[in-house]
Design a protein around this motif. Structure first.
Motif, mmCIF file in Angstrom:
data_model
loop_
_atom_site.group_PDB
_atom_site.id
_atom_site.type_symbol
_atom_site.label_atom_id
_atom_site.label_comp_id
_atom_site.label_asym_id
_atom_site.label_seq_id
_atom_site.Cartn_x
_atom_site.Cartn_y
_atom_site.Cartn_z
ATOM 1 N N VAL A 1 0.884 -1.330 -0.095
ATOM 2 C CA VAL A 1 0.050 -0.147 -0.428
ATOM 3 C C VAL A 1 1.348 1.255 -0.327
ATOM 4 C CG1 VAL A 1 -1.531 1.040 1.083
ATOM 5 C CG2 VAL A 1 -2.213 -0.921 1.115
ATOM 6 N N THR A 2 1.968 1.062 1.219
ATOM 7 C CA THR A 2 2.606 2.532 0.787
ATOM 8 C C THR A 2 3.497 2.857 -0.525
ATOM 9 O OG1 THR A 2 3.177 2.097 3.424
ATOM 10 C CG2 THR A 2 5.020 3.721 2.233
ATOM 11 N N ASN A 3 4.208 1.598 -0.936
ATOM 12 C CA ASN A 3 4.924 1.693 -2.245
ATOM 13 C C ASN A 3 3.699 1.646 -3.065
ATOM 14 O OD1 ASN A 3 6.593 0.649 -0.959
ATOM 15 N ND2 ASN A 3 6.883 -1.568 -1.652
ATOM 16 N N LEU A 4 2.679 1.557 -3.300
ATOM 17 C CA LEU A 4 1.347 2.551 -4.313
ATOM 18 C C LEU A 4 1.285 3.642 -3.826
ATOM 19 C CD1 LEU A 4 0.624 1.562 -6.930
ATOM 20 C CD2 LEU A 4 -1.406 0.313 -5.847
ATOM 21 N N LEU A 5 1.106 4.344 -2.390
ATOM 22 C CA LEU A 5 0.812 5.291 -3.078
ATOM 23 C C LEU A 5 2.102 5.959 -2.937
ATOM 24 C CD1 LEU A 5 -1.038 5.138 0.654
ATOM 25 C CD2 LEU A 5 -2.011 6.211 -1.344
ATOM 26 N N ASN A 6 3.122 6.123 -2.875
ATOM 27 C CA ASN A 6 4.282 6.818 -3.417
ATOM 28 C C ASN A 6 4.805 6.836 -4.752
ATOM 29 O OD1 ASN A 6 6.041 7.595 -0.894
ATOM 30 N ND2 ASN A 6 6.634 5.892 -0.618
ATOM 31 N N PHE A 7 4.635 5.653 -5.254
ATOM 32 C CA PHE A 7 4.318 6.029 -7.005
ATOM 33 C C PHE A 7 3.321 6.314 -7.122
ATOM 34 C CE2 PHE A 7 2.606 4.102 -10.529
ATOM 35 C CZ PHE A 7 3.698 4.226 -11.157
ATOM 36 N N LEU A 8 1.998 6.462 -7.210
ATOM 37 C CA LEU A 8 0.870 7.380 -7.704
ATOM 38 C C LEU A 8 1.361 8.952 -6.863
ATOM 39 C CD1 LEU A 8 -2.111 5.255 -6.544
ATOM 40 C CD2 LEU A 8 -1.332 5.199 -8.749
ATOM 41 N N LEU A 9 1.678 9.078 -5.814
ATOM 42 C CA LEU A 9 2.103 11.122 -5.622
ATOM 43 C C LEU A 9 3.240 11.265 -6.179
ATOM 44 C CD1 LEU A 9 1.791 10.295 -1.458
ATOM 45 C CD2 LEU A 9 0.166 11.517 -2.963
ATOM 46 N N MET A 10 3.930 10.853 -6.782
ATOM 47 C CA MET A 10 4.885 10.713 -7.780
ATOM 48 C C MET A 10 4.441 11.111 -9.186
ATOM 49 S SD MET A 10 8.374 8.805 -9.701
ATOM 50 C CE MET A 10 7.112 7.765 -10.330
ATOM 51 N N LYS A 11 3.448 9.604 -9.512
ATOM 52 C CA LYS A 11 2.881 10.537 -11.251
ATOM 53 C C LYS A 11 1.792 11.463 -10.715
ATOM 54 C CE LYS A 11 3.897 7.373 -13.791
ATOM 55 N NZ LYS A 11 4.564 7.157 -15.680
ATOM 56 N N TYR A 12 1.346 11.738 -9.835
ATOM 57 C CA TYR A 12 0.399 13.188 -9.712
ATOM 58 C C TYR A 12 1.295 14.243 -10.299
ATOM 59 C CZ TYR A 12 -2.385 16.813 -7.729
ATOM 60 O OH TYR A 12 -3.451 17.325 -8.027
ATOM 61 N N GLN A 13 2.391 14.496 -9.298
ATOM 62 C CA GLN A 13 3.324 16.012 -8.595
ATOM 63 C C GLN A 13 3.571 15.625 -10.942
ATOM 64 O OE1 GLN A 13 6.542 14.828 -6.107
ATOM 65 N NE2 GLN A 13 5.412 14.475 -4.760
ATOM 66 N N MET A 14 3.704 14.733 -11.701
ATOM 67 C CA MET A 14 4.630 14.640 -12.772
ATOM 68 C C MET A 14 3.495 14.999 -13.549
ATOM 69 S SD MET A 14 7.784 12.051 -12.579
ATOM 70 C CE MET A 14 8.186 12.026 -13.873
ATOM 71 N N LYS A 15 2.369 14.473 -13.027
ATOM 72 C CA LYS A 15 1.060 14.419 -14.037
ATOM 73 C C LYS A 15 0.973 14.183 -15.360
ATOM 74 C CE LYS A 15 -0.334 18.754 -11.809
ATOM 75 N NZ LYS A 15 -1.012 18.351 -10.881
ATOM 76 N N GLU A 16 1.069 12.689 -14.710
ATOM 77 C CA GLU A 16 1.140 11.406 -15.687
ATOM 78 C C GLU A 16 -0.203 11.046 -15.639
ATOM 79 O OE1 GLU A 16 6.469 11.106 -16.566
ATOM 80 O OE2 GLU A 16 5.557 9.616 -15.629
ATOM 81 N N LEU A 17 0.160 9.737 -17.349
ATOM 82 C CA LEU A 17 -1.254 9.096 -16.957
ATOM 83 C C LEU A 17 -0.757 7.903 -15.988
ATOM 84 C CD1 LEU A 17 -3.253 9.068 -20.292
ATOM 85 C CD2 LEU A 17 -3.531 9.983 -18.337
#
Length: 268
Positions: free
Chosen positions: A42-58
């Motif tokens: 859960v933590t690893n996926l949250l980190n990944f999604l937050l990074m994607k959100y910051q980068m505005k990537e799909l």
């Protein structure tokens, strides 16, 4: 990511700051996972999604599976992470390519503010804003300051105490949220000694609605908007007023254009 969440054992991790939704209801597919294994994914996926959100990537399902690894765990991990993204960060995952299972990360309920550039940079803070807007609405469109803090304290958010996502919560609320016109902070009329209260600001009224708030609350609590009784009726009336205002605004240019054309063909 400089502000990434730590491992489940870290003080600044999601599991360290908020109770896991699945600690109350674990799906059968997750029973083969230990608590520590589930928290790590859960933590690893949250980190990944937050990074994607910051980068505005799909985000693709394949990328998510690279983290979850076992497809039998996908449903419970994805559900828990999606709920956490909405409640804590105010970010939703919306499908943009159903066939390719591609998602876009957007702030919830039509709110355009995410607070990425505030004190704790890189962390979306829309979740806290939505919580406060919800409290205000449920309190009858105005909430005493002490009631706001009473609710936030239950969640481990304290005025003047640094929070790993929200920084100084009082500063975030009174400076960012108020200055961005999502909240109005004012003295309670005729209060002596002075007491203060919060109301929705003009930007909150423009970008979201009471009905959206109720639908969101109903969704996370497993009920229907009608469960909120009088507040639901109020939300419907508010929605009707907004619809009528949009219709009037849409017809105004057309009416002006017709008037100008009429005066051309039929001069006085």
């Amino acid at each position: 990511m400089a502000s990434a969440l730590g491992s489940p054992s870290d003080e600044g991790s999601i599991s360290g700051g908020f109770e896991s939704p699945s600690s109350y209801h674990v799906l059968p597919s997750a029973e083969v996972l230990s608590s520590s294994e589930r928290d790590e994914k859960v933590t690893n996926l949250l980190n990944f999604l937050l990074m994607k959100y910051q980068m505005k990537e799909l985000v693709t399902e394949a990328e998510i599976m690279n983290i979850i690894q076992n497809y039998s765990h996908f449903s419970v991990i994805f559900s828990e992470v999606s709920e956490c993204m909405q409640l804590v960060f105010g970010v939703d995952m919306k499908v943009v390519e159903p066939l390719d299972h591609t998602y876009v990360l957007v702030t919830i309920l039509g709110i355009s503010y995410d607070g990425l550039l505030s004190e704790v940079q890189g962390m979306p803070k829309t979740g806290l804003l939505v919580l406060i807007l919800s409290i205000i609405f449920l309190q009858g469109d105005r909430a005493p300051e002490e009631e706001i803090w009473r609710t936030l304290n239950v969640m481990g958010i304290w005025a003047g105490v640094q929070h790993f996502i929200y920084g100084d919560p009082r500063k975030l609320i009174l400076e960012d949220f108020v200055q961005e016109q999502y909240l109005v902070y004012q003295q309670v009329p005729n209060s002596n000694p002075a007491r203060y209260e919060f109301l929705w600001g003009p930007r909150a009224h423009a970008e979201t609605s009471k009905l959206k708030i109720l639908e969101f609350l109903a969704g996370i609590s497993g009920t229907e908007p009608t469960f909120f009784g009088q507040r639901y009726e109020e939300a419907l009336r508010d929605e009707e007023v907004k619809v009528q205002a949009r219709i009037a605004a849409a017809f105004a240019p057309a009416s002006a254009s017709c008037g100008a054309t009429s005066s051309f063909f039929y001069p006085k």
